[in-house]
Design an enzyme around this catalytic site. Structure first.
Site, PDB file in Angstrom:
ATOM      1  N   HIS A 588      45.520   9.096 153.885  1.00  0.00           N
ATOM      2  CA  HIS A 588      47.186   9.317 154.977  1.00  0.00           C
ATOM      3  C   HIS A 588      47.639   7.985 155.253  1.00  0.00           C
ATOM      4  CE1 HIS A 588      49.517  10.993 158.051  1.00  0.00           C
ATOM      5  NE2 HIS A 588      49.517  10.013 158.809  1.00  0.00           N
ATOM      6  N   GLU A 589      47.370   6.905 155.764  1.00  0.00           N
ATOM      7  CA  GLU A 589      47.731   5.537 156.017  1.00  0.00           C
ATOM      8  C   GLU A 589      48.120   4.781 154.806  1.00  0.00           C
ATOM      9  OE1 GLU A 589      47.820   5.378 159.462  1.00  0.00           O
ATOM     10  OE2 GLU A 589      46.431   7.127 159.976  1.00  0.00           O
ATOM     11  N   HIS A 592      51.500   5.823 154.777  1.00  0.00           N
ATOM     12  CA  HIS A 592      52.661   4.789 155.096  1.00  0.00           C
ATOM     13  C   HIS A 592      52.761   3.306 154.655  1.00  0.00           C
ATOM     14  CE1 HIS A 592      53.420   7.641 158.249  1.00  0.00           C
ATOM     15  NE2 HIS A 592      51.628   7.836 158.710  1.00  0.00           N
ATOM     16  N   HIS A 595      55.141   3.161 151.315  1.00  0.00           N
ATOM     17  CA  HIS A 595      56.317   3.693 151.768  1.00  0.00           C
ATOM     18  C   HIS A 595      57.051   2.021 152.727  1.00  0.00           C
ATOM     19  CE1 HIS A 595      59.710   5.967 154.095  1.00  0.00           C
ATOM     20  NE2 HIS A 595      59.405   5.322 153.013  1.00  0.00           N
TER      21      HIS A 595
END
Length: 811
Positions: A588-589, A592, A595
């Site tokens: 999940h991290e 980020h 991105h």
């Protein structure tokens, strides 16, 4: 989550909430791939690396050039073997380069020099903007204001991160003082009406705007709206009140989250009432025949799931769902203050004011349409779950007609236990998820999909805030070195516990003019603790990483990734092993982070995760699907001792268990999002409004699960209301979008869709590369190839809600 640091005007949304030696020359991807083998001189370490590379060569799932395979093998070792990291990761005999290689930050005193330099640069830009009078000067205003935002952000984001994560109290104090000095200056800019006036003149001049790119126009509109929200058009007395109310909201909000507490902090009952609870845990909490159960604790959650006696579960439920009156009072005061702030700014509600700013929803009515559509889609799932729970209750001798609020977790856990095929599933799976193999897997996935990979890089003296921190350079197969990633992944007692991604410095294009200004600024620097630089470019970026991409000089995104995974002893040969949830969290991290890495914008205001707030969690939530896909797991999930590949049926079982009551979990989140909207609506913050009655009414109206009983006040524990006021729906919104992108763009992983380069390039070019520089609805429509949502609005929000939030995974 990504960390977010929000300021009223120029800081904007950083994500998400997060470096002098002669500059390192730019190195092509192929050379950089071989670089690690040149650095390492220790024969014993080279032997270890070669042995590991031989194992990697035997693994048929990953194929690459020799240099890349070496980096791939090394990536696993530096996270799995402390001795390998110690041999590789620390260069000695070199001068301190400063934290993040920021040449100012070689010691606590350097923070003050950094603040002075940031303020000096900012003041020059402000003077330039205020003096603009010609068309040519107005054409530069967007670039200048973006640069001003970057100067403030690069200081505030970095010092904010270091004051929370650096272990040295002297550095913490210096970072705090430096942060506050720049923050005060930024607050002065918030009330500088002349900046707003100048931007307005530029926007109103067609000769000016005709020369702006789409990205520049987006930045200008974002900045103009932020000026409007900060009440710059109001009389001085109103602006002063705006500042007072803003400060008071921060004080009350911090008090709300910091002092959040239950009305009853501990429940004391005879230990005989806790039959069914883990006896080891029960004995630990028992003294002289009584069990002392902390109200808000993991132990209380375990008790709700396992204690047989319904009256004991009822007592636990009431205690854990009843916030103190003081907590509720602070919450309601914060809501009233936000309503006043909105009225001062000319908005009918705080939700209206907030949703106009970089949100796909745009207004409260659109949020309502999304939540109602999602409720309708989710209701049949929840109703079937309630039927299953009542059947389980009847099977165990209880009433088949009534499910009490304190029954849900107990009978849900009973159903999950009946589904289990393997005991100790998390412990068993963790043997296949060493931290090094997971990092290796992420690099392989990103290489397959997006053409970027992680290259381990030695850290120079003073570069990191703790010896545990590993540096990875992100290398593109087309653009070379594109980002710097600092990984602080191991647990420390003094470290903030929440996993997070911090963009410490955003990607941004540096103009020749500012490089020349930096040369002039530092040519004769005589201020105490001012650094020296060996090139003009280095001075323009404080000594941190730069690269040339498509002929433009860019400051590279610099990212800190923070987690709290358990670390093995330095002398141990056993690597740090992650359970499935921890592995999913890291994915999940990293969503980020990628991105921030892949965005290709020229302006930092719209760089990477500085996009629409309700789009920011899409890339990270999307990565959770990759964490559960059999093809991606086959890239890396192997037993840390035997190298045996992970059997996917074990993962599928874990997913079935975790998603078994996903419908009622989603319903709970829907009601919280509705409460958030209701609290920040025009009619809510009246003098005697009752947040408890509001919450219970929403439960009764929209829930199929049993509502909270009278006397409880759970909303006093809803800490997200401070940091995500009126935007809490974003979590659900991005869950729905991520599921849709996974299903449509990656074919839900079928037929190798999760690792297809064409799919990755499509998502990168349609969504990730734009950051916040393009209409997010247009990005979404292109990603999904669905023009129904291209224009946004209430209809598009309702369509998204109708897609539902059910997870998709392979059996």
């Amino acid at each position: 989550m990504y960390a977010t640091y929000t300021l009223i005007i120029l800081l904007l949304k950083s994500t998400d909430m997060l470096q002098s030696v002669p500059p390192r020359p730019w190195i092509c991807a192929r050379c950089l791939g071989r670089r690690a083998s040149v650095v390492l001189q220790r024969r014993s370490f080279q032997q270890q690396a070669r042995e590991a590379l031989d194992v990697a060569d035997a693994n048929p799932v990953y194929h690459s050039q020799v240099g890349e395979r070496f980096d791939d093998s090394l990536l696993r070792q530096i996270f799995d073997s402390p001795s390998v990291w110690n041999a590789f990761g620390k260069a000695s005999g070199r001068p301190h380069v400063g934290l993040f290689r920021n040449a100012f930050l070689t010691g606590p005193e350097g923070f003050h020099a950094f603040a002075r330099a940031s303020l000096r640069r900012s003041q020059k830009i402000v003077e330039k903007v205020l003096q603009a009078s010609t068309v040519e000067e107005y054409r530069c205003i967007v670039r200048d204001l973006d640069r001003l935002s970057d100067i403030l952000c690069r200081h505030l984001d970095m010092t904010e991160f270091l004051r929370a994560h650096h272990p040295d109290p002297r550095v913490q104090q210096a970072a705090e003082e430096s942060w506050y000095a720049v923050y005060q200056y930024m607050n002065e800019l918030n009330t500088t009406t002349e900046l707003n006036d100048q931007l307005g003149r530029a926007l109103g001049n067609k000769e000016v705007t005709a020369t702006w790119s789409e990205e520049d126009m987006t930045v200008a509109q974002i900045l103009k709206l932020d000026f409007t929200k900060s009440a710059v058009d109001l009389p001085q007395a109103s602006r002063d009140r705006f500042v007072q109310v803003s400060q008071r909201i921060t004080e009350v909000g911090n008090a709300f989250t910091d002092s959040m507490a239950p009305e009853q902090r501990q429940l004391v009952l005879p230990s005989s009432k806790f039959q069914g609870m883990d006896p080891v845990l029960a004995r630990r909490l028992t003294r002289r025949g009584y069990l002392y159960l902390p109200t808000l604790s993991a132990e209380a959650a375990v008790a709700l799931r396992s204690v047989h006696d319904p009256e004991t579960r009822k007592a636990i439920y009431y205690a854990s769902r009843t916030a103190s009156k003081h907590s509720v009072k602070l919450l309601e005061e914060m809501v009233r203050l936000r309503a006043e702030l909105a009225r001062l700014s000319g908005f009918d509600s705080y939700a209206t004011m907030t949703l106009r700013d970089r949100m796909m929803a745009r207004n409260p009515e659109s949020v309502n349409q999304f939540l109602l559509a999602l409720t309708k889609k989710n209701a049949p799932v929840v109703q079937q779950e309630m039927v299953d729970l009542l059947a389980e209750k009847k099977r165990r001798g209880g009433s088949a007609h009534l499910l009490e609020p304190w029954d849900r977790e107990y009978y849900a856990e009973a159903i999950r236990r009946s589904m289990k095929m393997t005991p100790n599933k998390d412990d068993f799976l963790s043997a296949y998820f060493s931290l090094g193999t997971v990092m290796q897997g992420l690099s392989r996935i990103f290489s397959r999909l997006y053409g970027v990979r992680f290259v381990p890089t030695e850290t120079l003296p003073g570069e990191t805030w703790h010896p545990d921190v590993r540096r990875l350079d992100v290398v593109s197969d087309t653009d070379g070195h594109v980002a710097v990633l600092y990984c602080d992944l191991f647990y420390r007692e003094s470290k903030p516990p929440n996993p997070a991604h911090f963009t410490v410095r955003c990607s941004r294009e540096l103009s020749p003019e500012e490089v020349a200004e930096a040369a002039e600024d530092f040519a004769f620097a005589e201020a105490p603790h001012s650094p020296t630089f060996s090139s003009h470019e280095e001075a323009a970026n404080d000594g941190m990483s730069l690269s040339k991409q498509s002929g433009a000089l860019k400051q590279l995104p610099t990212i800190a990734l923070v987690c709290d995974f358990p670390q093995t002893a330095t002398s141990s040969s056993r690597p740090a092993l992650l359970n499935f949830f921890q592995m999913e969290t890291l994915f999940h991290e990293m969503g980020h982070a990628v991105h921030s890495v892949l965005a290709r914008t020229s302006r930092q205001v719209v760089s990477g995760t500085r996009c629409a707030t309700d789009l920011a969690e899409l890339p990270s939530t999307l990565m959770e699907y990759f964490a559960a896909d059999p093809a991606t797991l086959a890239l890396f999930a192997r037993h840390h001792e035997t190298d045996e590949p992970l059997r996917y049926d074990l993962v599928a079982e874990r997913l079935r268990l975790s998603k078994r009551f996903e419908g009622s979990d989603t319903e709970h989140q829907i009601v919280l999002a509705m409460l958030d909207q209701e609290l920040h609506s025009p009619h809510a913050p009246e003098r005697n409004f009752d947040s408890t009655a509001m919450y219970h009414e929403l439960q009764r109206r929209y829930c199929s699960t049993p509502p909270d009983p009278p006397g409880t006040r759970w909303q006093g524990f809803f800490g997200h209301l401070f940091s995500y006021g009126s935007t809490y729906y974003s979590y659900l919104f991005d869950r729905v979008l991520a599921e849709r992108v996974w299903r449509v763009a990656f074919n839900a992983g079928a037929q190798g869709g999760a690792l297809d380069r064409a799919n990755g390039e499509h998502v990168k070019e349609s969504l990730l590369r734009w950051g916040g520089s393009r209409d997010p609805w247009r990005c979404l429509a292109d990603t999904l190839r669905d023009d129904r949502v291209a224009d946004g609005g209430e209809r598009a929000m309702a369509i998204v809600g109708s897609w539902g939030a059910s997870s998709v995974f392979k059996e």
